[in-house]
Motif scaffolding. Sequence first.
Motif, mmCIF file in Angstrom:
data_model
loop_
_atom_site.group_PDB
_atom_site.id
_atom_site.type_symbol
_atom_site.label_atom_id
_atom_site.label_comp_id
_atom_site.label_asym_id
_atom_site.label_seq_id
_atom_site.Cartn_x
_atom_site.Cartn_y
_atom_site.Cartn_z
ATOM 1 N N THR A 187 0.810 -1.221 0.000
ATOM 2 C CA THR A 187 0.000 0.000 0.000
ATOM 3 C C THR A 187 0.842 1.269 0.000
ATOM 4 O O THR A 187 0.290 2.370 -0.049
ATOM 5 N N ARG A 188 2.180 1.112 0.056
ATOM 6 C CA ARG A 188 3.061 2.274 0.061
ATOM 7 C C ARG A 188 4.254 2.005 -0.844
ATOM 8 O O ARG A 188 4.627 0.863 -1.079
ATOM 9 N N THR A 189 4.877 3.070 -1.293
ATOM 10 C CA THR A 189 6.143 2.950 -2.016
ATOM 11 C C THR A 189 7.281 2.949 -0.996
ATOM 12 O O THR A 189 7.095 3.318 0.176
ATOM 13 N N ASP A 190 8.473 2.564 -1.442
ATOM 14 C CA ASP A 190 9.619 2.602 -0.532
ATOM 15 C C ASP A 190 9.899 4.031 -0.063
ATOM 16 O O ASP A 190 10.305 4.244 1.086
ATOM 17 N N ALA A 191 9.697 5.000 -0.928
ATOM 18 C CA ALA A 191 9.917 6.391 -0.524
ATOM 19 C C ALA A 191 8.964 6.786 0.603
ATOM 20 O O ALA A 191 9.356 7.477 1.558
ATOM 21 N N GLU A 192 7.712 6.343 0.514
ATOM 22 C CA GLU A 192 6.747 6.633 1.582
ATOM 23 C C GLU A 192 7.130 5.921 2.881
ATOM 24 O O GLU A 192 7.017 6.496 3.967
ATOM 25 N N ARG A 193 7.593 4.701 2.764
ATOM 26 C CA ARG A 193 8.018 3.961 3.960
ATOM 27 C C ARG A 193 9.199 4.657 4.631
ATOM 28 O O ARG A 193 9.258 4.781 5.854
ATOM 29 N N LEU A 194 10.144 5.116 3.839
ATOM 30 C CA LEU A 194 11.301 5.810 4.401
ATOM 31 C C LEU A 194 10.888 7.093 5.106
ATOM 32 O O LEU A 194 11.438 7.437 6.165
ATOM 33 N N ARG A 195 9.923 7.803 4.560
ATOM 34 C CA ARG A 195 9.445 9.031 5.218
ATOM 35 C C ARG A 195 8.798 8.704 6.562
ATOM 36 O O ARG A 195 8.990 9.427 7.546
ATOM 37 N N LEU A 196 8.025 7.616 6.623
ATOM 38 C CA LEU A 196 7.394 7.217 7.881
ATOM 39 C C LEU A 196 8.445 6.829 8.927
ATOM 40 O O LEU A 196 8.339 7.196 10.100
ATOM 41 N N ILE A 197 9.456 6.072 8.499
ATOM 42 C CA ILE A 197 10.522 5.666 9.420
ATOM 43 C C ILE A 197 11.270 6.889 9.934
ATOM 44 O O ILE A 197 11.544 7.023 11.129
ATOM 45 N N GLU A 198 11.600 7.813 9.038
ATOM 46 C CA GLU A 198 12.302 9.035 9.444
ATOM 47 C C GLU A 198 11.458 9.833 10.431
ATOM 48 O O GLU A 198 11.985 10.352 11.426
ATOM 49 N N ALA A 199 10.163 9.917 10.190
ATOM 50 C CA ALA A 199 9.284 10.672 11.087
ATOM 51 C C ALA A 199 9.243 10.038 12.474
ATOM 52 O O ALA A 199 9.234 10.745 13.496
ATOM 53 N N GLU A 200 9.225 8.699 12.533
ATOM 54 C CA GLU A 200 9.223 8.028 13.842
ATOM 55 C C GLU A 200 10.531 8.274 14.580
ATOM 56 O O GLU A 200 10.525 8.534 15.799
ATOM 57 N N LEU A 201 11.642 8.183 13.873
ATOM 58 C CA LEU A 201 12.927 8.431 14.507
ATOM 59 C C LEU A 201 13.025 9.868 15.009
ATOM 60 O O LEU A 201 13.449 10.123 16.141
ATOM 61 N N ARG A 202 12.611 10.813 14.191
ATOM 62 C CA ARG A 202 12.682 12.214 14.596
ATOM 63 C C ARG A 202 11.815 12.478 15.824
ATOM 64 O O ARG A 202 12.231 13.151 16.771
ATOM 65 N N SER A 203 10.594 11.943 15.812
ATOM 66 C CA SER A 203 9.692 12.138 16.938
ATOM 67 C C SER A 203 10.286 11.558 18.222
ATOM 68 O O SER A 203 10.237 12.176 19.291
ATOM 69 N N GLY A 204 10.873 10.353 18.121
ATOM 70 C CA GLY A 204 11.484 9.741 19.291
ATOM 71 C C GLY A 204 12.660 10.540 19.815
ATOM 72 O O GLY A 204 12.766 10.793 21.019
#
Length: 234
Positions: free
Chosen positions: A27-44
């Motif tokens: 349901t997502r592209t790799d670029a979208e997955r990378l953005r989600l991972i980056e957002a989680e890391l930044r938030s943490g």
Amino acid sequence: MSRPEPLIPPTPGEEIICAEQRDVLSTRTDAERLRLIEAELRSGFETLGSIGRAVCIFGSARTPPSSPEYERAREVARALGEAGFAVITGGGPGTMEAANRGARDAGVLSVGLNILLPVEQGMNPYVDVGLTFDYFFTRKLMFVRYSQAFVVFPGGFGTLDETFELLTLTQTGEAVRHPVALVGSDYWSGLIAWMRDQLLAPGRISEADLELARLADDTSEIVRIAASGTDVAG
């Protein structure tokens, strides 16, 4: 015969792990997955970067509030709080709730790092600072990065997974040594004996590896083990 419709993954974790499988819908592209991972890391990083000294407490989500184990986790967390530590848990029910509750009893910061699961694990009501993660690997990084020590109560696959990943990171030098207290001799002694017989005796691990985690049932000893990690974390 027509092919069955691909399954819709119920969580982002399943979506990324099963992205190459034909029977699971991507349901997502790799670029979208990378953005989600980056957002989680930044938030943490932004949320947890200023919490100070902290001890992470692992344990079963299925521990009932009426059990002695629940009260024990609450007592230990309160003692750690009184010793000047914030308390970090997985944010869910059971032992995690007990530990967050003990932190509240002591008046110290109570942190919950929850995970989005198909059967949703809600954040317990004793969390002051709570984050919910889509991915186990980003959540695990936060546990290790922001905790000076770990206290591990009896649990299931999740507790064992978290504990052995921590031990592996320490053994391989990927993480500065974090003291680990295993609470509940009746639960852990069989596993320690198996590790001694099946891992240490044939040379699969060293004596120093076996000593990375220590059995500790006395509250003062648990606090002492946790405090021994203060000077090595950063």
